[in-house]
Design an enzyme around this catalytic site. Structure first.
Site, PDB file in Angstrom:
ATOM      1  N   GLY A   1      -1.412 -15.281  -7.259  1.00 55.94           N
ATOM      2  CA  GLY A   1      -2.200 -14.942  -6.060  1.00 55.94           C
ATOM      3  C   GLY A   1      -1.761 -15.774  -4.869  1.00 55.94           C
TER       4      GLY A   1
ATOM      5  N   GLY B   1     -13.295  -8.290  -6.517  1.00 53.02           N
ATOM      6  CA  GLY B   1     -11.946  -7.847  -6.144  1.00 53.02           C
ATOM      7  C   GLY B   1     -10.846  -8.572  -6.893  1.00 53.02           C
TER       8      GLY B   1
ATOM      9  N   LYS C   1       3.520 -11.485 -15.093  1.00 55.33           N
ATOM     10  CA  LYS C   1       3.743 -12.647 -14.227  1.00 55.33           C
ATOM     11  C   LYS C   1       4.623 -13.695 -14.911  1.00 55.33           C
ATOM     12  CE  LYS C   1      -0.659 -11.911 -11.845  1.00 55.33           C
ATOM     13  NZ  LYS C   1      -2.104 -12.191 -11.906  1.00 55.33           N
TER      14      LYS C   1
ATOM     15  N   LYS D   1       3.124  -7.054  -9.122  1.00 54.66           N
ATOM     16  CA  LYS D   1       3.825  -7.730 -10.230  1.00 54.66           C
ATOM     17  C   LYS D   1       4.392  -6.769 -11.250  1.00 54.66           C
ATOM     18  CE  LYS D   1      -0.724  -7.781 -10.537  1.00 54.66           C
ATOM     19  NZ  LYS D   1      -1.869  -8.303  -9.825  1.00 54.66           N
TER      20      LYS D   1
ATOM     21  N   ILE E   1      -1.280 -18.989  -4.684  1.00 51.66           N
ATOM     22  CA  ILE E   1      -0.535 -20.236  -4.969  1.00 51.66           C
ATOM     23  C   ILE E   1       0.940 -20.059  -4.615  1.00 51.66           C
ATOM     24  CG2 ILE E   1       0.144 -21.909  -6.737  1.00 51.66           C
ATOM     25  CD1 ILE E   1      -2.083 -20.942  -8.493  1.00 51.66           C
TER      26      ILE E   1
ATOM     27  N   VAL F   1       2.782 -13.498  -8.335  1.00 51.21           N
ATOM     28  CA  VAL F   1       2.406 -14.470  -9.372  1.00 51.21           C
ATOM     29  C   VAL F   1       1.494 -15.528  -8.761  1.00 51.21           C
ATOM     30  CG1 VAL F   1       3.234 -16.161 -11.053  1.00 51.21           C
ATOM     31  CG2 VAL F   1       4.626 -14.149 -10.532  1.00 51.21           C
TER      32      VAL F   1
ATOM     33  N   GLU G   1       6.235 -13.404  -3.423  1.00 52.41           N
ATOM     34  CA  GLU G   1       5.420 -14.610  -3.624  1.00 52.41           C
ATOM     35  C   GLU G   1       4.034 -14.275  -4.195  1.00 52.41           C
ATOM     36  OE1 GLU G   1       6.173 -18.193  -2.990  1.00 52.41           O
ATOM     37  OE2 GLU G   1       4.529 -17.929  -4.379  1.00 52.41           O
TER      38      GLU G   1
HETATM   39  N1  HSE Z   1      -6.047  -8.984 -11.615  1.00 52.53           N
HETATM   40  C1  HSE Z   1      -5.260 -10.090 -11.218  1.00 52.53           C
HETATM   41  C2  HSE Z   1      -5.956 -11.360 -11.654  1.00 52.53           C
HETATM   42  C3  HSE Z   1      -5.103 -10.058  -9.738  1.00 52.53           C
HETATM   43  O1  HSE Z   1      -7.123 -11.291 -12.033  1.00 52.53           O
HETATM   44  O2  HSE Z   1      -5.338 -12.403 -11.674  1.00 52.53           O
HETATM   45  C4  HSE Z   1      -4.088 -11.017  -9.205  1.00 52.53           C
HETATM   46  O3  HSE Z   1      -2.806 -10.729  -9.656  1.00 52.53           O
END
Ligand code: HSE
Length: 403
Positions: A129, A182, A200, A100, A131, A127, A124
């Site tokens: 993850g 993660g 985002k 991003k 979705i 923004v 895709e």
């Molecule tokens: N660090 C980001 C989050 C990862 O926690 O949403 C996904 O973009």
């Protein structure tokens, strides 16, 4: 045969390989041709890894291999990732990314380059993850003038705020858990200070108005000042606190976009978006409200979104599959100081009378606390609120916007 190269064998990169290999039958059928990962670019070696034989250290191997038509850039950052992306597109190879930061900074330019080279730049996964939100905005909501987007776009901070609200959890401990799962960025400051959500919402805003929205010009506030006490007051008022990324379009094409912790009613659909989940609440002028919900971070959800772009590119080999409008021209941004809303203020108990005099149209929030006092102001301009807050001096403990 579609040969794919993956740049970066970290959390998302290993997820991309896993999705393509484990769901190979589905992915290949939808791509219309068998798909496989031919190379994985990383500085490190991975002895014992099932795909260790595909690891290369020199990007030129990928660039110079005519069999590779799609590159997944999941390394992050705006240095080597930018150079590799440009070189791949110049060579007519499509690039799919979760990066991003790079999309927010160079999206318009990279899209233009891809178009001229008859390939694609797809993002895709950048923004929300897992979705699907970029494709719906570009392909499904094409009959709409999008009036606003209100969203929870960072899984890490939503995870932390949810734990704080529901378990009174310790901030540092919860951040550590999010990192272990993660979700968090390598530098968690990008999450907790709101920069990740800002990038985002800049991407969504650019797609919303078709012009470039510079993330560095957007007001951005993170969650580091939110305390369990703030949640006590929010609860007493039938509200919760979320890190909201908002983007509102105006008639003249200008836009107000920002990221800030916000108190919102428990009745709002976004109030039910908890843990690592993200939610994107879009209002169109014909459709009304529509909401997208799903896992906003994590290895496989994010990788799934990257691979959905890979499939899209595979279906358009030799031509561009880009359908979005994102010009290089800068979008006109509205100054938030002139906009109006109500605010929650938490002050030391000794400032109870002062807060009431400063904001005469507001009301106290009864949360049964004696050490401080919570108050909700009348709807007022941001700049007037900021001016009055100066008079509270160090008696002001926190201030949070209301949705
Ligand atoms: N660090 C980001 C989050 C990862 O926690 O949403 C996904 O973009």
């Amino acid at each position: 045969m579609i040969s794919v190269a993956v740049l970066g064998y970290g959390t998302v990169g290993s997820g991309v390989v896993e999705v393509i290999e484990n769901n190979n039958a589905e992915v290949s059928a939808k791509a219309g041709e068998e798909m496989h990962v031919k190379y994985i670019l990383d500085l490190r070696d991975f002895p014992g890894d099932p795909y260790e034989d595909r690891v290369v250290h020199d990007f030129r191997v990928i660039l110079e291999d005519p069999e590779v038509s799609i590159v997944c850039e999941v390394m992050g950052g705006v240095g080597a990732a930018y150079q590799f992306t440009r070189q791949a597109l110049e060579a007519g190879k499509s690039v799919c990314t979760s990066n991003k930061e790079l999309v927010a900074k160079h999206g318009a330019e990279l899209l233009e380059l891809a178009r001229t080279k008859n390939c694609s730049y797809m993002f895709e996964a950048s923004v929300g993850g897992g979705i699907p939100i970029i494709r719906p905005i570009n392909k499904a909501l094409t009959a709409e003038k999008i009036e606003s987007i209100i969203a929870i776009l960072n899984g890490t901070t939503n995870y932390i705020l949810t734990k704080m609200e529901k378990e009174g959890a310790d901030y540092a401990q919860t951040l550590k858990q999010a990192q272990e799962l993660g979700y968090a960025e390598r530098n968690p400051e990008a999450d907790v200070e709101g920069h990740d959500a800002c990038r985002k919402v800049a991407i969504l805003s650019s797609l919303m108005v078709g012009k470039n929205v510079d993330s560095e010009k957007l007001y951005t506030e993170g969650i580091t000042r939110i305390t369990p006490a703030d949640f006590e007051y929010a609860r007493a008022e039938g509200m919760t606190i979320k890190l909201l990324a908002t983007s509102v379009g105006y008639e003249d094409g200008s836009i107000l976009a920002m990221v800030a912790p916000t108190m919102l009613s428990k009745e709002h659909p976004l109030a039910a978006v908890n843990d690592v989940y993200n939610g994107v609440f879009v209002t169109g002028n014909m459709l009304g409200d529509v909401m997208f919900y799903g896992k906003g971070a994590g290895k496989l959800p994010t990788a799934s979104a990257v691979v959905s772009d890979v499939v899209d590119c595979a279906r358009h080999i030799g031509r561009s599959s880009i359908v979005c409008i994102w010009d290089k021209e800068e979008a006109k941004l509205i100054d938030k100081a002139e906009t109006e809303k109500a605010f929650f203020v938490r002050v030391k108990a000794i400032a109870k009378d002062t807060v009431c005099k400063l904001f005469p149209g507001g009301h106290f929030v009864e949360a049964g606390r004696s050490e401080d006092c919570g108050y909700i102001t009348e709807v007022m301009k941001e700049k007037d609120f900021a001016e009055k807050c100066k008079e509270l001096g160090e008696n002001l403990l926190n201030e949070i916007r209301l949705a």
